[in-house]
Design a protein around this motif. Structure first.
Motif, PDB file in Angstrom:
ATOM      1  N   GLY A  11       5.047   2.067  -2.393  1.00  0.00           N
ATOM      2  CA  GLY A  11       3.715   1.663  -2.819  1.00  0.00           C
ATOM      3  C   GLY A  11       3.194   2.351  -4.064  1.00  0.00           C
ATOM      4  O   GLY A  11       2.054   2.097  -4.467  1.00  0.00           O
ATOM      5  N   TYR A  14      -1.787  11.561  -1.929  1.00  0.00           N
ATOM      6  CA  TYR A  14      -1.172  10.778  -0.858  1.00  0.00           C
ATOM      7  C   TYR A  14      -0.471  11.711   0.123  1.00  0.00           C
ATOM      8  O   TYR A  14       0.212  12.648  -0.291  1.00  0.00           O
ATOM      9  N   GLN A  70       0.833  -1.181   0.000  1.00  0.00           N
ATOM     10  CA  GLN A  70       0.000   0.000   0.000  1.00  0.00           C
ATOM     11  C   GLN A  70       0.878   1.245   0.000  1.00  0.00           C
ATOM     12  O   GLN A  70       2.068   1.183   0.309  1.00  0.00           O
ATOM     13  N   VAL A  71       0.267   2.378  -0.331  1.00  0.00           N
ATOM     14  CA  VAL A  71       1.003   3.623  -0.397  1.00  0.00           C
ATOM     15  C   VAL A  71       1.404   4.080   1.009  1.00  0.00           C
ATOM     16  O   VAL A  71       0.600   4.054   1.936  1.00  0.00           O
ATOM     17  N   GLN A  72       2.663   4.451   1.125  1.00  0.00           N
ATOM     18  CA  GLN A  72       3.146   5.000   2.399  1.00  0.00           C
ATOM     19  C   GLN A  72       4.075   6.171   2.140  1.00  0.00           C
ATOM     20  O   GLN A  72       4.931   6.104   1.244  1.00  0.00           O
TER      21      GLN A  72
END
Length: 127
Positions: A26, A116, A1-3
């Protein structure tokens, strides 16, 4: 996942320096403009600096121009914010953010363009 994970914040005296880092994972980091924003309690999030996907173009808020420098390392998926000559009014929580659609100076300074966000890191400038 995006971090997006920021680090490097802390307490510093007026006139001092800090270097913030933001490690990304991610997503395809080199395809995203990166921005730094900051926020004080009860106030709106404000633009600090941004950098284009290649790193060739940088943008700064007038309040930090000449004192802060944004840079990125696409090989390391990391964006940096070098902060010099810090002032008490720089005390904020600092956030890094990533945008696939911010391709101009105007859009890179607009927090709504960023999909994000990191969790933020506190910077306190005080004697």
């Amino acid at each position: 996942q995006v971090q997006l994970v920021e680090s490097g914040g802390g307490l510093v005296q007026p006139g001092g320096s800090l270097r913030l880092s933001c490690a990304a994972s991610g997503f395809t980091f080199s395809g995203y403009a990166m921005g730094w924003f900051r926020q004080a309690p009860g106030k709106e999030r404000e633009f600090v600096a941004a950098i284009s996907t290649s790193g060739r173009t940088t943008d700064y808020a007038d309040s930090v121009k000449g004192r802060f420098t944004v840079s990125r390392d696409n090989a390391e998926n990391t964006v940096y914010l070098q902060m010099n000559s810090l002032k008490p009014e720089d005390t904020r929580v600092y956030y890094c953010a990533a945008s696939a659609s911010a391709t101009t100076t105007m859009t890179r300074s607009n927090y709504l363009r960023y999909a994000y966000w990191g969790q933020g890191t506190q910077v306190t400038v005080s004697s």
